[in-house]
Design an enzyme around this catalytic site. Structure first.
Site, PDB file in Angstrom:
ATOM      1  N   GLU A  14       0.913  -1.333  -0.130  1.00  0.00           N
ATOM      2  CA  GLU A  14      -0.084   0.100  -0.183  1.00  0.00           C
ATOM      3  C   GLU A  14       0.874   1.070   0.102  1.00  0.00           C
ATOM      4  OE1 GLU A  14      -2.930   0.231   3.215  1.00  0.00           O
ATOM      5  OE2 GLU A  14      -4.403   0.104   1.833  1.00  0.00           O
TER       6      GLU A  14
ATOM      7  N   HIS B 263       7.977 -27.176  -1.057  1.00  0.00           N
ATOM      8  CA  HIS B 263       7.423 -28.189  -2.118  1.00  0.00           C
ATOM      9  C   HIS B 263       6.167 -27.720  -2.727  1.00  0.00           C
ATOM     10  CE1 HIS B 263       9.893 -31.129   0.254  1.00  0.00           C
ATOM     11  NE2 HIS B 263       9.812 -30.114   1.232  1.00  0.00           N
TER      12      HIS B 263
ATOM     13  N   LYS C 122     -14.432   0.997  -4.209  1.00  0.00           N
ATOM     14  CA  LYS C 122     -15.539   1.175  -3.351  1.00  0.00           C
ATOM     15  C   LYS C 122     -16.857   1.890  -4.044  1.00  0.00           C
ATOM     16  CE  LYS C 122     -12.806   1.580   0.917  1.00  0.00           C
ATOM     17  NZ  LYS C 122     -11.963   2.646   1.644  1.00  0.00           N
TER      18      LYS C 122
END
Ligand code: PA5
Length: 425
Positions: free
Chosen positions: A277, A298, A413
């Site tokens: 951010e 793995h 948003k």
């Protein structure tokens, strides 16, 4: 004491850029975290609140998202909750399944709620809080509000106004500290105190590290520097400048933060938010990723060894072994062929896996940085939080972006609010 290491090919530090970056950060109105400010009155109230919660609640549900929950969850997951009161998390997604699991775990037990939101308007925690409020009212009747603890802006926001109206106990997030830099404010301190962690040690260690920012910069950068406070500055500068050198000069666009300790995994999530951010804007930024070894050797190990060479790796190592040594036993039959490890401590084997991985990855063409942390203690974690915050701000400033805003977070948003029919959208 935190230490940053690289192999000799990477000892290229641009101290001038870092010195300028630090000077700019010191002037920045959002760099309040740089001095680890503590309001003693609030700290005292916070400790009393933590004691009350421990006394009357089997669960504390922390409601928050991003910087309002990741830091304290990271620390509690790394150090372990030492209290009888378990800390749960809600409002960090919109998943009904996730919230259902919280309700199911709490069941009929006593609980309190700590709502944490600087803006006081973030949708995810607001929705979860509304649902939890209904649960509190149902269970505790007229006394429900005494179980709500709010951490928010001191003067404004919907949550602030509601806290005043309903007389919730309120803690504040200083104006000059953004969410992802707020773990050592009341945002993180209340949940960590409820988990019975030694928040004084954590704060002391971070404050000692903070002293370093006022030391003589050139002296602090000297390899001969052994002054504990300015060592943190020097190591943060070295980490930040090498990151930027790898990114801008060698095209290393991804940083993979690696650990060999699974309990560090949430800390890696906090680190990803902090760096992602802070740096990811204006079409640039190192993409922060993480792996937990040896598990991920793995799975992601293949990519790390032979995939695209556009990444570098930063391994966080804990140098003090676990208190409880677990030793591989001798087995007379030796059917699994493991007797060559008999008598060896598991931590020793893990250390050798770490050494081997770093060696193999370097041979595979990955620049590997190392950060050594002494142990999983409050003091070491407090220092490490400060180290990463400082390194992140320096690195972002060196790359020319503002480490303290997040304008891109707003984009989704507006669309979501339109789709949901929020008035005004
Ligand atoms: O670092 C940040 O500022 C963000 O990640 C915020 O912490 C996050 O968006 C939550 O915001 P708020 O605390 O206002 O609810």
């Amino acid at each position: 004491m935190i230490r940053f290491k690289t192999d000799t090919t990477l000892q290229v530090f641009d101290f001038t850029a870092a010195k300028n970056a630090l000077a700019e950060i010191k002037q920045d109105p959002m760099a309040g975290w740089l001095t680890v400010p503590i309001d003693q009155e609030e700290l005292g109230r916070l400790k009393l609140a933590a004691q009350k919660i421990q006394g009357d609640s089997e669960y504390l549900i922390c409601v928050g998202i991003g910087g309002s929950y990741l830091g304290h969850k990271a620390v509690i997951d790394a150090l372990g909750n030492k209290s009888r009161t378990k800390v749960l998390y809600a409002g960090n997604s919109l998943s009904s399944q996730a919230l259902d699991e919280v309700f199911a775990e709490v069941g009929t037990s006593d609980f309190s709620v700590n709502v944490i939101s600087k803006s006081g308007t973030t949708t995810e925690p607001a929705v979860a809080f509304r649902l939890l409020k209904a649960g509190l009212k149902n269970k505790y009747g007229v006394n429900w509000a005494s179980r709500v603890y709010v951490t928010t802006d001191a003067n404004k926001g919907a949550l602030h106004d509601e806290a005043i109206k309903n007389k919730y106990q309120m803690f504040t997030i200083p104006d000059n500290i953004g969410g992802r830099y707020s773990v050592l404010t009341s945002v993180g301190l209340l949940p960590m105190a409820v988990a019975d962690l030694d928040i004084n040690s954590m704060l002391d260690a971070a404050r000692k590290a903070a002293v370093g920012i006022n030391s003589d910069f050139n002296l602090a950068m000297s390899p001969a520097n052994v002054e504990p406070t300015s060592i943190v500055l020097r190591e943060a500068v070295r980490y930040a400048t090498i990151r930027q050198m790898l990114y801008s000069k060698q095209g290393k666009e991804t940083e993979v933060l690696a650990t060999f300790e699974p309990r560090f995994a949430t800390f890696q999530e906090w680190w990803k938010q902090l760096f992602g951010e802070s740096e990811g804007k204006q079409d640039q930024g190192i993409f922060p990723a993480s792996v937990v070894y040896t598990t991920d050797l793995h799975s992601m190990g293949q990519y790390m060894q032979q995939g695209r060479r556009n990444l570098f790796e930063t391994v966080v190592k804990f140098t003090t072994p676990n208190d409880r040594a677990i030793v591989v036993p001798e087995d007379v039959e030796n059917l699994d062929g493991l007797n060559y490890l008999a008598g060896q401590n598991l931590d020793y084997i893990n250390t050798k896996a770490c050494e081997a991985t770093i060696h193999a990855h370097r041979l595979g063409g990955i620049p590997v940085l190392e950060i050594e942390v002494s142990d999983f203690s409050e003091a070491a974690v407090g220092e490490m939080i400060y180290f990463f915050e400082l390194a992140c701000a320096l690195s972002a400033k060196i790359s020319g972006v503002n480490p303290f805003d997040q304008p891109g977070v707003e984009a989704y948003k507006t669309d979501m609010f339109k789709l949901l029919g929020k008035p005004g959208f």
